[in-house]
Design an enzyme around this catalytic site. Structure first.
Site, PDB file in Angstrom:
ATOM      1  N   HIS A 511       0.836  -1.202   0.000  1.00  0.00           N
ATOM      2  CA  HIS A 511       0.000   0.000   0.000  1.00  0.00           C
ATOM      3  C   HIS A 511       0.873   1.255   0.000  1.00  0.00           C
ATOM      4  O   HIS A 511       0.674   2.171  -0.817  1.00  0.00           O
ATOM      5  CB  HIS A 511      -0.905  -0.022   1.236  1.00  0.00           C
ATOM      6  CG  HIS A 511      -1.703   1.223   1.474  1.00  0.00           C
ATOM      7  ND1 HIS A 511      -3.043   1.316   1.188  1.00  0.00           N
ATOM      8  CD2 HIS A 511      -1.356   2.434   1.980  1.00  0.00           C
ATOM      9  CE1 HIS A 511      -3.482   2.519   1.502  1.00  0.00           C
ATOM     10  NE2 HIS A 511      -2.459   3.220   1.994  1.00  0.00           N
ATOM     11  N   GLU A 512       1.835   1.321   0.919  1.00  0.00           N
ATOM     12  CA  GLU A 512       2.689   2.521   1.001  1.00  0.00           C
ATOM     13  C   GLU A 512       3.547   2.666  -0.252  1.00  0.00           C
ATOM     14  O   GLU A 512       3.757   3.778  -0.739  1.00  0.00           O
ATOM     15  CB  GLU A 512       3.556   2.466   2.260  1.00  0.00           C
ATOM     16  CG  GLU A 512       2.777   2.429   3.572  1.00  0.00           C
ATOM     17  CD  GLU A 512       1.760   3.555   3.712  1.00  0.00           C
ATOM     18  OE1 GLU A 512       1.945   4.616   3.094  1.00  0.00           O
ATOM     19  OE2 GLU A 512       0.771   3.362   4.442  1.00  0.00           O
ATOM     20  N   HIS A 515       1.530   4.196  -3.005  1.00  0.00           N
ATOM     21  CA  HIS A 515       1.305   5.637  -2.877  1.00  0.00           C
ATOM     22  C   HIS A 515       2.291   6.432  -3.741  1.00  0.00           C
ATOM     23  O   HIS A 515       1.995   7.553  -4.156  1.00  0.00           O
ATOM     24  CB  HIS A 515       1.425   6.073  -1.420  1.00  0.00           C
ATOM     25  CG  HIS A 515       0.118   6.033  -0.676  1.00  0.00           C
ATOM     26  ND1 HIS A 515      -1.042   6.563  -1.194  1.00  0.00           N
ATOM     27  CD2 HIS A 515      -0.201   5.535   0.549  1.00  0.00           C
ATOM     28  CE1 HIS A 515      -2.026   6.395  -0.320  1.00  0.00           C
ATOM     29  NE2 HIS A 515      -1.551   5.768   0.734  1.00  0.00           N
ATOM     30  N   GLU A 572      -5.981   6.616  -1.630  1.00  0.00           N
ATOM     31  CA  GLU A 572      -5.936   5.485  -0.699  1.00  0.00           C
ATOM     32  C   GLU A 572      -6.522   4.225  -1.333  1.00  0.00           C
ATOM     33  O   GLU A 572      -6.037   3.115  -1.080  1.00  0.00           O
ATOM     34  CB  GLU A 572      -6.682   5.834   0.586  1.00  0.00           C
ATOM     35  CG  GLU A 572      -6.072   6.979   1.378  1.00  0.00           C
ATOM     36  CD  GLU A 572      -4.663   6.677   1.862  1.00  0.00           C
ATOM     37  OE1 GLU A 572      -4.327   5.482   2.028  1.00  0.00           O
ATOM     38  OE2 GLU A 572      -3.899   7.639   2.082  1.00  0.00           O
ATOM     39  N   ASP A 576      -4.639   0.734  -1.798  1.00  0.00           N
ATOM     40  CA  ASP A 576      -5.148  -0.565  -1.343  1.00  0.00           C
ATOM     41  C   ASP A 576      -5.133  -1.582  -2.475  1.00  0.00           C
ATOM     42  O   ASP A 576      -4.749  -2.742  -2.293  1.00  0.00           O
ATOM     43  CB  ASP A 576      -6.579  -0.418  -0.814  1.00  0.00           C
ATOM     44  CG  ASP A 576      -6.632   0.123   0.612  1.00  0.00           C
ATOM     45  OD1 ASP A 576      -5.593   0.089   1.300  1.00  0.00           O
ATOM     46  OD2 ASP A 576      -7.711   0.571   1.028  1.00  0.00           O
TER      47      ASP A 576
END
Length: 674
Positions: A511-512, A515, A572, A576
């Site tokens: 997830h990070e 980003h 976000e 995900d």
């Protein structure tokens, strides 16, 4: 998410030892009366929800809160040990212990009433000349009181990311979102009316008559509403280019002449500097109008409220009850305030978080944990690289740039290599709790100025404390950070096999990383600069594909008549989606050399997705859900599962999902980005 885990285990155990690891599942968390394809969130978490009902203290209680509760108890023990023993004056132990004792001393605060803020209030009330107003607001801001109608600070220059740049942006509102001032639906009116009463009650508590309090309340609401009309919405604030306006200092003074910038920055302690970034011009111009046109009485009322509202939680129980009654009960739906010790621990963390974090990692986070996470991050980077290579819609030219950015990720695990220096912060037991909190604010302001204004960006600076149960990606340093606090079950479980860990902490890591390639992060290059690295055709394809995600979430009805905001949550949701895809690839990579058997009646692939859902188990009150839906760039927990999984092809295969299932999305309509 904070503990001495991992011990001697590696996340990628040898085949023999892996057979002895658990599935990582708690079967009592599941509810098999729900079909996975109809409501996977309830299937995976309804048992947990029943076992963890909301208490009066919480407006939301989830897996994160369970870990936070444990975290708070650990920190309390560390802090109280210092507070209950003699500490040498000026040491970090004395500062932590003294501030905690002050936060716990309700008898003293109740006796003081609003005496700690009396001098500031009298200074405002005594103003008789308009030209004295802005200098006073700057002095109050220096003490941490949000008295100005705009924000000032210093952060990385988005287009020259190695250097810091002074920032000026919108501010001045006491409610969490502009819509609370502007919309007229039933729920918003309920909040606004309660806010109006709250403002009036605070004025009365500091000595105003009912009539004076009503008049001043009207002034406050008028000024904040005027500001709100020009403030950017949450979605507009996500438009990176629209929030970047580079000006020389002379241009700032010329374009916004009604604000006394020389006095403001000099009073705040800024050295001379040459340029700024104005984030939101329109609300800044509106602040100029207010400063020019509003009566002095109105400006004074606004500032008086800012002082009291900012101080309320650090004053007597009467003030605390008022501020909790509005911000806690009305806005969030909590029925009961947190115990005083929890508030005191949070206050110490807020004031000296890195000092507390240093004690925390020394006791609860072994070095082996950091090394295991570095291995896991490396494997997730490999998996994301594979996903990039497999993209059919992206050209080789853009793929090359994406790989360079991925390879340049700066990884931070557990805790910083250098700790923050608190030697210039003084905590004095002779002063009130509030006055010491003002000292903390002044210290933080001066520390920020010295480290950032006219200074290069420090890539080793951490934006979360080690004990934080969270993680982040920062585009201007192209870094991913995983504090020690998140490295425990249900995120990371050293006693569980790869299926559980990749489904939980693996998805968090993915997830990070994603980003860096979401709708915002994709606008920054490998060096952290706001700079296009896409071909024109590839960028159009990317935007078209992410639009599918936005439109999907726009149709989700969160509460009756209230829909999700697909544009606000787009980044976000993309993260995900990418996190799930990347972590699943990493699991498949790991199982090629370390095959996993079925456990507890589930295949490794099924356990992966159940572990992901478990992370988001929670119960939440409607009031809190409404607040988050307005302000939070993350989708509600239920839809981080039920909205995310229907986009993942592997989920359909793992659970045999067909078009007969309620969550089924035709393959051509699924999100396909990373």
């Amino acid at each position: 998410m904070k503990k001495n885990l991992l011990l001697g285990l590696t996340l990628f155990a040898a085949t023999a030892s892996a057979q002895g690891l658990s599935s990582g599942l708690k079967l009592e968390n599941l509810d098999r009366s729900y079909r996975p394809g109809d409501d996977f969130y309830q299937f995976a978490t309804a048992g947990w929800q029943r076992a963890n009902p909301l208490t009066a203290e919480y407006s939301r209680y989830g897996a994160f809160n369970v870990l936070h509760e444990n975290n708070q108890k650990q920190l309390r023990a560390l802090i109280e040990e210092l507070a209950n023993t003699q500490q040498a004056p000026g040491t970090i132990g004395q500062k932590i212990g003294s501030l905690y004792r002050l936060a716990m001393d309700s008898t003293r605060r109740n006796a003081e009433g609003y005496e700690p803020i009396r001098a500031s209030l009298e200074e405002v009330r005594a103003l008789s000349r308009r030209e004295d107003y802005q200098p006073l607001m700057a002095r109050l801001s220096r003490r941490g009181i949000p008295a100005t109608m705009f924000y000032v600070g210093a952060e990385a220059d988005l287009k020259n990311a190695s250097q810091n740049l002074v920032q000026v942006g919108q501010g001045g509102l006491s409610l969490s979102d502009r819509d609370y001032y502007l919309l007229d639906d039933e729920q918003t009116l309920r909040v606004r009316n309660a806010y109006r009463q709250y403002v009036k009650d605070l004025f009365i508590l500091v000595g105003n008559t009912t009539e004076e309090a009503q008049r001043k309340t009207d002034y406050v609401l008028a000024i904040e509403t005027q500001l709100a009309q020009q403030c950017y919405s949450r979605t507009k604030l996500r438009d990176v280019e629209a929030n970047y306006h580079y000006l020389t200092y002379d241009e700032l003074k010329a374009q916004y002449p009604a604000i006394d910038w020389d006095v403001t920055f000099r009073t705040l302690g800024y050295p001379a500097f040459n340029a700024v970034c104005v984030g939101q011009p329109e609300p800044l111009h509106e602040a100029e109008k207010i400063l020019t046109d509003a009566s002095l009485d109105a400006l004074k009322a606004y500032s008086e409220f800012k002082i009291v509202n900012d101080a309320a939680s650090a004053l007597s129980d009467e003030f605390r009850a008022l501020t909790f009654g509005f911000y806690g009960k009305v806005l969030s739906g909590a029925e009961q305030d947190r115990p005083r010790w929890k508030r005191a621990v949070s206050a110490v963390e807020g004031a000296m978080g890195m000092a507390v974090g240093r004690m925390y990692v020394e006791k609860y986070f072994p070095e082996t944990s950091k090394q295991r996470m570095l291995e896991l991050v490396k494997n997730l980077q490999t998996a994301l690289g594979q996903r990039i290579d497999q993209l059919t819609w992206m050209s080789d030219e853009t793929k090359k740039q994406a790989h360079e950015k991925l390879g340049a990720f700066y990884v931070k695990i557990g805790y910083p290599d250098k700790w923050k220096d608190y030697s210039k912060l003084s905590i004095d037991d002779a002063l009130s709790y509030y006055e010491n909190m003002c000292r903390v604010a002044e210290f933080e302001e001066q520390d920020m100025i010295e480290r950032r204004v006219n200074q290069p960006v420090d890539r080793d600076e951490w934006y979360m404390t080690p004990q934080t149960i969270n993680a982040y990606y920062n585009p201007t340093t192209n870094e991913i950070c995983f504090p020690a606090g998140i490295l425990q079950p249900p995120f990371f479980n050293p006693e569980a096999d790869d299926a559980a860990n990749y489904g939980a902490i693996g998805v968090v890591i993915g997830h990070e990383m994603t980003h860096g390639f979401d709708d915002q992060g994709s606008q920054f290059d490998k060096a952290g600069n706001l700079k296009n690295w896409w071909t024109t055709a590839d960028k159009k394809k990317f935007d078209k594909r992410t639009k599918v995600m936005q439109e999907f979430f726009d149709k989700i009805e969160v509460l009756p008549g209230m829909f999700a905001n697909g544009k606000l949550t787009l980044g976000e949701n993309i993260a995900d989606n990418g996190g799930l895809n990347v972590a699943f690839v990493a699991l498949q990579n790991a199982m090629r050399s370390n095959p996993l058997p079925d456990k507890d009646g589930f295949t490794p692939e099924q356990r992966f997705f159940i572990s992901f859902a478990t992370v988001w188990a929670e119960n939440i009150r409607d009031e809190q859900l409404r607040l988050y839906n307005k302000t939070d760039p993350h989708s509600p927990a239920r839809w981080r599962v039920n909205g995310a999984l229907p986009q993942i092809d592997a989920w359909y295969d793992a659970f045999g999902i067909t078009k007969k299932d309620k969550l089924f999305v035709p393959k051509k309509k699924r999100v396909d980005v990373w």
